[in-house]
Design an enzyme around this catalytic site. Structure first.
Site, mmCIF file in Angstrom:
data_model
loop_
_atom_site.group_PDB
_atom_site.id
_atom_site.type_symbol
_atom_site.label_atom_id
_atom_site.label_comp_id
_atom_site.label_asym_id
_atom_site.label_seq_id
_atom_site.Cartn_x
_atom_site.Cartn_y
_atom_site.Cartn_z
ATOM 1 N N CYS A 31 -26.983 -1.173 -9.278
ATOM 2 C CA CYS A 31 -28.301 -1.199 -8.647
ATOM 3 C C CYS A 31 -28.151 -1.820 -7.265
ATOM 4 C CB CYS A 31 -29.266 -2.022 -9.480
ATOM 5 S SG CYS A 31 -29.186 -1.600 -11.213
ATOM 6 N N ARG A 59 0.806 -1.228 0.000
ATOM 7 C CA ARG A 59 0.000 0.000 0.000
ATOM 8 C C ARG A 59 0.843 1.285 0.000
ATOM 9 N NH1 ARG A 59 -5.133 0.110 1.948
ATOM 10 N NH2 ARG A 59 -4.677 -1.804 3.087
HETATM 11 C C1 PLP Z 1 -0.585 -7.971 2.100
HETATM 12 C C2 PLP Z 1 0.752 -8.337 2.531
HETATM 13 C C3 PLP Z 1 1.803 -7.424 2.465
HETATM 14 C C4 PLP Z 1 1.612 -5.986 2.030
HETATM 15 O O1 PLP Z 1 0.838 -5.312 2.966
HETATM 16 P P1 PLP Z 1 0.617 -3.720 2.867
HETATM 17 O O2 PLP Z 1 -0.340 -3.469 3.960
HETATM 18 O O3 PLP Z 1 0.063 -3.431 1.529
HETATM 19 O O4 PLP Z 1 1.944 -3.085 3.085
HETATM 20 C C5 PLP Z 1 3.060 -7.847 2.824
HETATM 21 N N1 PLP Z 1 3.275 -9.117 3.250
HETATM 22 C C6 PLP Z 1 2.292 -10.025 3.344
HETATM 23 C C7 PLP Z 1 2.599 -11.387 3.813
HETATM 24 C C8 PLP Z 1 1.002 -9.667 3.000
HETATM 25 O O5 PLP Z 1 0.016 -10.561 3.110
#
Ligand code: PLP
Length: 408
Positions: A346, A271
């Site tokens: 909808c 993210r």
């Molecule tokens: C989803 C995930 C991430 C990334 O998480 P963010 O919140 O997008 O930084 C990293 N490692 C694992 C194992 C994940 O499941």
């Protein structure tokens, strides 16, 4: 969204001859973000990108020069990474790896496999033996940690399907004894999501290191790698987002880095790297009043950008006013009002922002949802109701480098 992109979007809208609906990815900004994050990293620390946040091929391509590699959680994600690079390092995770996925991972030469259960380790041992291929493994541990910082999505410290219990480590070590193909290089933790507090993140890593030191001495282990996961947060309201620079400074002054000397420290955010480089651009297609409330109905909605529905938040947006109104009838407009911004489905759940205060909003204006680069398009239910998909516009070097409709 910078002025140049706004201008390009407006021009694109004119050329479309239909209400605009598009994802816009600012690849320059993305590259800048990754470059800045990597530049601040201490020695022996590596940044991987967790592609589930946004696996778009052009996004992976834009990040490739800056990150140490990619984290994937399925064979499908692994293929996407291998399409942009035959040899970039890959971390392979996910709670339900199938045998064909483990086989595929070994064949594709992933760097580390995150093992999430002892059964998974047994499967890997069989396959490594069958292929006569070595495998480097990090054990993903679901820590029992009462003081883990809580965010809106917690993945460890409480009962969870991710990773294995600390008490399973001994069994895992026994499984890999007396053979050489599968080697345990260290541990993997990913305990929180969307954490906005730098100090909590440092405290969590400090706790990881406590645990690793304990296991090293209990089991006589040589831990070479410590993956501290992702979960660095982005704020969708007025709170500040996770400050990477502040985090690295706090990490440096915490003494944690001295304790992990000689080990590789990995981070795998999703993210925090991509959220801000994506925009979901929609056009107001109708505007109406129902009892005391106003509704702006978009060309687009939560079937393209499900994040606000998934989290139940009001997604941040800005309005790009469009002056042109080609019709002989009057233009529906609200001025200094609160408006519900809803989609074309909808379904009453198709709502992106409730009771937004707007100074002016008209049919034909564009509503741009900010921070739509992560967990937006790929978490959405695209087929529901069969509306056309959005266009995808990629901004790089001051222009839309490519435009696609079909390959999503
Ligand atoms: C989803 C995930 C991430 C990334 O998480 P963010 O919140 O997008 O930084 C990293 N490692 C694992 C194992 C994940 O499941």
């Amino acid at each position: 969204m910078n002025r140049e992109i706004q201008q390009l979007v407006t021009q694109y809208r004119e050329a479309c001859h239909q209400p605009l609906c598009a994802y816009v990815y600012d690849l320059d900004r993305l590259a800048q973000e990754a470059r800045n994050m990597v530049k601040l990293l201490p020695k022996d620390t590596n940044l991987f990108y967790a592609i589930k946040a946004n696996p778009d091929e052009r996004i992976l391509g834009a990040l490739l020069p800056y990150v140490s590699g990619f984290e994937v959680a399925s064979i499908g994600e692994l293929k996407k990474v291998r399409k942009v690079s035959a040899d970039v390092p890959v971390l392979f995770g996910g709670p339900s790896k199938k045998e064909y996925e483990l086989r595929g991972a070994l064949r594709a030469g992933v760097t580390y496999i995150h093992i999430e259960s002892t059964l998974e380790l047994q499967r890997l041992l069989l396959i490594a033996n069958e292929l006569q291929t070595s495998a480097q493994v990090l054990l993903r541990i679901n820590l029992n940690y009462d003081d883990l910082p809580t965010t809106n999505v917690t993945m460890a410290g409480e009962p969870s399907p991710f990773g294995m219990e600390e008490t399973e480590i001994e069994r895992a070590l026994k499984l890999v004894a007396h053979q050489n193909l599968v080697q345990i290089y260290g541990f993997h933790f990913h305990s929180i999501s969307n954490n906005l507090r730098e100090d909590l993140h440092v405290a969590m890593i400090d706790h990881y290191v406590d645990k690793v030191e304990e296991w090293q001495s209990t089991y006589g282990l040589d831990v070479k790698v410590l993956n501290c996961g992702g979960g660095f947060g982005v704020s969708y309201d007025e709170n500040p987002s996770f400050d990477w620079e502040k985090f690295i400074a706090a990490l440096k002054s915490s003494g944690v880095l001295d304790r992990v000397k000689g080990k590789q420290l990995l981070f795998e955010p999703g993210r925090r790297i991509v959220a801000n480089c994506g925009y979901y651009v929609t056009e107001v297609n109708d505007l109406k009043q129902s009892q005391q409330e106003h509704f702006a109905i978009l060309r687009g909605g939560t079937h393209h950008q499900r994040l606000p529905a998934s989290w139940g938040h009001n997604h941040p947006f800005k309005i790009i006013p469009i002056e042109e109104w080609p019709y002989p009838f009057s233009r529906p407009t609200v001025t200094e009002e609160r408006v519900n911004i809803v989609g074309e489905l909808c379904s009453p759940k198709d709502r992106l922002h409730s009771q937004a205060e707007v100074s002016q909003l008209r049919v034909g204006d564009l509503v741009v949802f900010l921070q739509s680069g992560a967990y937006s398009w790929t978490i959405s239910h695209h087929q529901f109701l069969g509306h056309d998909q959005p266009a995808f516009l990629y901004y790089r070097d001051k222009q839309f480098q490519s435009i696609s409709r079909s390959d999503h």
